[in-house]
Design an enzyme around this catalytic site. Sequence first.
Site, PDB file in Angstrom:
ATOM      1  N   HIS A 513       0.560  -0.930  -0.290  1.00  0.00           N
ATOM      2  CA  HIS A 513       0.279  -0.100   0.032  1.00  0.00           C
ATOM      3  C   HIS A 513       1.190   1.208   0.360  1.00  0.00           C
ATOM      4  CE1 HIS A 513      -3.684  -1.587   0.636  1.00  0.00           C
ATOM      5  NE2 HIS A 513      -3.965  -2.086   0.991  1.00  0.00           N
ATOM      6  N   LYS A 781      -8.664  13.464   3.970  1.00  0.00           N
ATOM      7  CA  LYS A 781      -7.615  12.871   4.484  1.00  0.00           C
ATOM      8  C   LYS A 781      -6.452  12.715   6.067  1.00  0.00           C
ATOM      9  CE  LYS A 781      -7.150  13.232   0.140  1.00  0.00           C
ATOM     10  NZ  LYS A 781      -6.656  12.338  -0.228  1.00  0.00           N
ATOM     11  N   ARG A 782      -6.345  11.163   6.165  1.00  0.00           N
ATOM     12  CA  ARG A 782      -5.298  12.233   6.975  1.00  0.00           C
ATOM     13  C   ARG A 782      -4.494  12.433   6.496  1.00  0.00           C
ATOM     14  NH1 ARG A 782      -0.342   8.699   7.153  1.00  0.00           N
ATOM     15  NH2 ARG A 782      -0.861   7.383   5.343  1.00  0.00           N
ATOM     16  N   LYS A 787       0.598  14.048   1.454  1.00  0.00           N
ATOM     17  CA  LYS A 787      -0.847  14.410   0.834  1.00  0.00           C
ATOM     18  C   LYS A 787      -1.135  15.795   0.481  1.00  0.00           C
ATOM     19  CE  LYS A 787      -2.733  10.439   3.238  1.00  0.00           C
ATOM     20  NZ  LYS A 787      -3.717   9.568   1.999  1.00  0.00           N
ATOM     21  N   THR A 893      -8.417   5.886  -2.166  1.00  0.00           N
ATOM     22  CA  THR A 893     -10.380   5.494  -2.368  1.00  0.00           C
ATOM     23  C   THR A 893     -11.530   6.487  -1.643  1.00  0.00           C
ATOM     24  OG1 THR A 893     -10.187   5.076  -0.156  1.00  0.00           O
ATOM     25  CG2 THR A 893      -9.344   3.047  -1.804  1.00  0.00           C
ATOM     26  N   LYS A 897     -14.796   7.468  -4.320  1.00  0.00           N
ATOM     27  CA  LYS A 897     -16.252   8.022  -3.371  1.00  0.00           C
ATOM     28  C   LYS A 897     -16.569   9.270  -3.922  1.00  0.00           C
ATOM     29  CE  LYS A 897     -14.011   5.715   0.238  1.00  0.00           C
ATOM     30  NZ  LYS A 897     -13.334   5.726   1.635  1.00  0.00           N
TER      31      LYS A 897
END
Length: 1051
Positions: A513, A781-782, A787, A893, A897
């Site tokens: 991952h 998100k985290r 990110k 993911t 969505k």
Amino acid sequence: MMCIGTIFVIVKSEDTRKRKRKLTETPKETREQDKKEKNKQLFCGYLSLALSLTDYYRSREKRERDCDLRFAMASSTMRFSATSTGAEALPRRGSVAGLIGVAARSSAKSRLRLVGRSANLSLQRRSFSSVVKCVSGSEAKVQDPMAHEQESTASPSSFTPDASSITSSIKYHAEFTPLFSPQKFDLPQAFFATAQSVRDALIINWNATYDYYEKLNVKQAYYLSMEFLQGRALLNAIGNLELTGPYAEALSKLGYKLENVAYQEPDAALGNGGLGRLASCFLDSLATLNYPAWGYGLRYKYGLFKQRITKDGQEEVAEDWLEMGNPWEIIRNDVSYPVKFFGKVVTGSDGKKHWIGGEDIKAVAHDVPIPGYKTKTTINLRLWSTKAASEEFDLYAFNAGKHTEASEALANAEKICYILYPGDESIEGKTLRLKQQYTLCSASLQDIIARFERRSGANVNWEEFPEKVAVQMNDTHPTLCIPELMRILIDVKGLSWKDAWNITQRTVAYTNHTVLPEALEKWSLDLMQKLLPRHIEIIEMIDEELVRTIVVEYGTKDSDLLEQKLKEMRILENVDLPTEFAGILVKSKEAIDISSEELQSSEQVEEEEETKDDNDEVEETIAKKNRTDESSIGDEKEDLPEPVPEPPKLVRMANLCVVGGHAVNGVAEIHSEIVKDEVFNAFYKLWPEKFQNKTNGVTPRRWIRFCNPALSKIITEWIGTEDWVLNTEKLAELRKFVDNEDLQVQWREAKRVNKAKVAALIRDKTGYSVSPDAMFDIQVKRIHEYKRQLLNIFGIVYRYKKMKEMSAAERKENFVPRVCIFGGKAFATYLQAKRIVKFITDVGATVNHDPEIGDLLKVVFVPDYNVSVAEMLIPASELSQHISTAGMEASGTSNMKFAMNGCILIGTLDGANVEIREEVGADNFFLFGAEAHEIAGLRKERAEGKFVPDPRFEEVKEYIRSGVFGSYNYDELMASLEGNEGFGRADYFLVGKDFPSYIECQEKVDEAYRDQKKWTRMSILNTAGSYKFSSDRTIHQYAQEIWNIEPVQLQ
């Protein structure tokens, strides 16, 4: 525990809310009579319940006889899995429910006499029908089961409950399985009673599912994950059971709205981000597609943490999701397995290795049913809690006043499952994390092996184990499955190393991952040797086998190449080669660098080589050098460099996964290529057949059908069927209507409704008021530097600064109103991520209170982001940011969505963004930034001092330093973006490099949003193009290409 199944008993004749008033208004004699009447009804209800259960078990027996059995069951008294005690938890004919059936076989007349004597009733059989209703809503007529030889062929799961029977069931649980005092029936009580009612319905299918798997002896997949981010279960469960309408009506009769009752459920705190949410989506798809499977995880008492946002930024407190209990889980006290830590390994007289001594705990199973959509299949998520045996409590120490010492063993066992990802800065934290990982692997494998042995009967053929069992490791956390399976097969079951290794490799598979080095786990060899001494012996042997394979593959002629491959591929890092290969890397010449200046001449060297051996030459040269140094320089001992410390000896878990498994998959096309070309390139060249891609997916049930009912209704209406929930390819049919004005109007109205709900959520959680007419721009998100939430907030700061430089009219002309929403948790020990959270909230506090800006710009950080918050934010989103540094996000993911819900993405060519852009169309995706193949060159350019930052980026940094967002010192945050080299510096994640491209792309977003017809068209095409990203497609691929399992339709 007695399985009541889907039979519902009316237990109250009056609504709970009327009880107190009735007590005060009714004479005592009347109240006593009412009480007696109620007791009569309850007794009759129990009697009829017993009879109905008898019918159920009789029909179940018939179904069992009719099954085409491929293998005889080894035991008819055990269910789900074998246990250490040989007992099993679910009711069978020999259990309490079975006893009810036996008791019910007495004659009908005897039963009626019993009722008459006990309740002083004179009842006819027909009167039972007024007391009990089956889930179908039809009246349950009492019949003597012995009076009729024919058996009902109807399955209990085929009944369809109506609102009345559901109301009765909820009332029953409020009265007889309460977790609250009976004086009131408030929302929390309503939720628990409702959930228990739903669980009754699930248990029937749950039992039948695994009964059927046992009888057919099918191969099953076992998905091991440290995280399962389930979210709330109530709406998902009744949605999958197609009971949303009846439950809404039933709760309405009780005075409540289904939505309000559902909101009482806390999110299960079993995960943090995409890893756990993916695992939960996979379980939903496995059940929906009728694949035989289990999920295995840990039951974290306090989760990761509950996030609070204060003036100081993020604060962490323990999750309280289990404080009131969990109505979905069933504890299996008889399903427990021993787990050992520390101790030592000895060789017995039989020649076998024995792991003895140390610390022993128990792992206890807690089962959660996972229902499929429009199917009877209901699979199991088994979560392990940990405890020590009662005898570990030291009574002598306790009575001597040493209370902490007395319970130390119990506390050490229980804390293993306290929190997800405990801080690992200390040796204690590292030890606890490793204990967690081993507990998951050991308990799960013992459970899997016990089930295999039971199903195999008296003659266990271990060669068949991989034909019945597929173990999937979700990331590197469950890596210890490999040495643990080897340990059990060799030490406990007596197999040879060769056979055990062959079985293990054929059984286990690994999903990667991440490409981040820090996320490719490496454990201290010393720590693992102390905690798991037998496993280190096994890992050393696996490493030795790997070294042998590498030497055979690359030979010894090119020692540099061989050394490189060994360094890259070995499982043990910075560890000497095994004895067999200790001298293999000795080169043909000595590895000491001796310059020509230290020798008299090249001729002298040749002469010396002819008269002395190499060792004499080296000694003479070194001596000569030392004499020269001493005479010309004097004492230089003080100037000698400090000795270089030995690098730590490590166990590389990712390498062990690749070596020990038969398949390795990435989770997006670009990620899988990086895995093959960079992360595991040497392994890919050695075993190319192992490597696959399985692009992630999300369940369309939770992530559009249930969380966005307004949009789902529109989709169904225009496509003409609801089949898209199972066959997402049908979403593509929306393309035919993309320019239809009626569809566009409905589409915008649905989005507006969802935005209004989020505006209320924001007001409730933050106190900020936002306009639902503004664009909702969301990044959830985290929190992590890669990110790039920092890039997003820098873009907002730039936007705010430009607004402040304009007049009101200019602002309105140049900027579209936006609500910029952030959400996500920063790990408690990740200081830079926590600084980013603090900065975002500081910007929000300034911007949101600026009267000049008003509704043109709002910045909101939604605290404690979780699945339930996501289920509200995602349907309301219009722009979603997926802006990670290219090549660093494995897949993602949430991007899927958002696209499913008609949100347009702005992002880089990273992870699944690449495939989403291909499917929805390049014109319907806002693209910016450097590409993955450019990243290494850009970092090199920065290190060489050649990078020239964009003036707009420098302008933003200066604006932040001016103090406009408060007095907090942001120097450490800014330092990460400055300099050309050094840890935590030099803008490793390329925020400055991508900033100009990012803000220019945001200008295109504003331009597109002004044309609402164009924007709506883009939105529809995102939903239409999202069909590929269903987890159903992903699970089909895993099942067919890795696990080799087939769907089993429950009859």
